[in-house]
Design an enzyme around this catalytic site. Sequence first.
Site, short mmCIF file in Angstrom:
data_model
loop_
_atom_site.label_atom_id
_atom_site.label_comp_id
_atom_site.label_asym_id
_atom_site.label_seq_id
_atom_site.Cartn_x
_atom_site.Cartn_y
_atom_site.Cartn_z
CG HIS B 136 -1.99 1.09 1.30
ND1 HIS B 136 -1.54 2.33 1.70
CD2 HIS B 136 -3.21 1.05 0.99
CE1 HIS B 136 -2.69 2.89 1.84
NE2 HIS B 136 -3.73 2.22 1.39
CG ASP B 213 0.36 -2.55 6.03
OD1 ASP B 213 -0.78 -2.54 6.96
OD2 ASP B 213 0.24 -1.79 5.00
CD GLN B 216 -7.20 -4.44 3.90
OE1 GLN B 216 -8.11 -5.09 4.40
NE2 GLN B 216 -7.33 -3.17 3.33
CE LYS B 239 -7.88 -0.19 5.75
NZ LYS B 239 -8.28 0.48 4.38
CB CYS B 377 -3.73 3.30 -1.64
SG CYS B 377 -4.79 4.69 -1.35
C1 PLP Z 1 -2.55 -2.78 3.17
C2 PLP Z 1 -2.98 -1.31 3.73
N1 PLP Z 1 -2.07 -0.71 4.53
C3 PLP Z 1 -2.28 0.38 4.97
C4 PLP Z 1 -3.55 1.00 4.84
C5 PLP Z 1 -3.62 2.43 5.42
O1 PLP Z 1 -4.12 2.33 6.90
P1 PLP Z 1 -5.36 3.55 7.52
O2 PLP Z 1 -6.38 3.94 6.69
O3 PLP Z 1 -5.55 3.07 8.90
O4 PLP Z 1 -4.30 4.58 7.38
C6 PLP Z 1 -4.58 0.29 4.22
C7 PLP Z 1 -5.97 1.04 4.03
O5 PLP Z 1 -6.28 1.42 3.01
C8 PLP Z 1 -4.44 -0.87 3.66
O6 PLP Z 1 -5.47 -1.45 3.14
#
Ligand code: PLP
Lengths: 149, 419
Positions: B136, B213, B216, B239, B377
């Site tokens: 992401h 990370d 998800q 999420k 993203c």
């Molecule tokens: C894999 C992944 N990492 C990071 C994020 C970013 O998270 P946050 O919305 O909590 O900043 C997302 C959300 O879109 C995501 O899907």
Amino acid sequence: MNELQELYQQVILDHNRNPRNYGELQDATCSAEGFNPLCGDQINVALVVKDGVIEDVKFTGSGCAISKASASIMTSVLKGKTVAEAEQTFDTFHHLVTEEDDDVDMESLGKLAVFAGVREFPARVKCASLCWHTMRNAIEGSGEIISTE
Amino acid sequence: MISEEIHDASVVAPAFDVQAIREQFPILHRTVYNKPLVYLDSAATSQKPQRVIDAIVHYYTELNSNIHRGVHRLSQDATTAYEHARKAMQQFVNARSSREIIFTRGCTEGMNLIASTFGRTAVGEGDEILISEMEHHSNIVPWQMLCREKGATLRVIPISDSGELRMDEYERMLNERTKLVSVVHVSNSLGTVNPIKEVIDIAHARGIPVVVDGAQATPHISVDVQALDCDFYTVSGHKMYGPTGIGFVYGKAELLEPLPPYQGGGDMILSVTFEKTIYNELPFRYEAGTPNIEGAIALTAAVDFIRQTGYEAIAAHEHDLLMYATELLSEIPEIHLIGTARSKAGVVAFTIDDIHPHDIGTFLDREGVAIRTGHHCTQPVMKRYGVPATNRVSFAVYNTREEIEVLIRALHGVITMFR
Ligand SMILES: Cc1ncc(COP(=O)(O)O)c(C=O)c1O
């Protein structure tokens, strides 16, 4: 016709399938690139402008049906117009796709009138207007990359 | 003695009742354009159960006050509830201590926190940071910024056509200049569940720390940071049935302890004079300013919801939806799936011949079906598959097979219109 059918009229679907004026313009006098980061649309508009008249205009890029059809119809409409007329047309078009009222001179819009359905889809206004912003940017020669965000 | 357990009726889980789950999510009862809402965009953000909504209302009705500073009753109660939330997060990911839990706005802030504290200390000129092609943007850009600042290099583990990490390439890319590996646990655009334990073990064998990370992952699978032995793990509340604007970073205490602060301000200090400031201890040193108090408290309610529903039930139900959707989508010749890893969480991404995802999204929306269209993203993933955008359907525990059938009918409508 429901709102979806009004948005995706046959004319729009046809221009999406067979876009007019698609391709590189060899002797362009100005050009600009535009992006819509929301959906990844990307467009390049190139024009031949001589003595204030748009002699030719073409586009390349990728995007959704609305943005492709809009560029296709815009380029058809603009050919032969003066720069001042192009500005005027953009204003009318912009009014058509964003305002709820019916204060638009539909007759002067000609083929562009098929975009009347866009106003019911606020998320898609940027798709329809990206090529116009890019065209204006090319003519103004700012050379900046334009983004609809 | 698995076979015995199967025959013992008392340990067989009750049949999963998705309607009972749906009852807990008020928003699922609304309509859009006079059609029942079919929400298939939980990877963007999940819907919230009543108990999470109630927790926020309760906070502002009964507890609202600032934390860590008042002697009065409300402040004490709010502080207790906030620190209770930290303990709940510790238990949720099985951290050793609640000092290892730092509340953030979400995963994005989590990654930025790690990059600007740990990253700044660990990475120097000529060093390398290793991420993957399926990250992401929030796990790309902070590292890029750090690399530019330090004169370090960002390297990228490639993925296979099915959307799996190339583990052979990964091992080959690690070297004595690699100072940090940061990889996504579950991909938001492909659904791939990465072999994260293996990723961590391989890096640790060379003494390299690993950031994960988990945005998800926590909505779908149980995470045990001690078993994984990851050095940092980021969690996003919104999420996983919690509110927006709250999440946390897990970091090993021995790594966090010597690090510089993230932001300066109130709450992160012990004493301030114009000459010198003494920073507060863990985890407060990393939480400057008034935090999202009600967010942390409501996230506890989200964790309770997950615990009560059970990860096993969640995973089993979502797997059924994933299989069903994959099967039905595969039967449509115009549809091309993107991301076909062997191990996947509830995400199906696809394109439909030359119909642009944005047009598909608009059409589905008018049928009441919410999906995500765009680059999610993860622009490098789009580039990898040579598409400007994809359509992404993602599931949570409240989705049903019937909803997938509504989706499929709508997709047939799109294809007919654009034919
Ligand atoms: C894999 C992944 N990492 C990071 C994020 C970013 O998270 P946050 O919305 O909590 O900043 C997302 C959300 O879109 C995501 O899907």
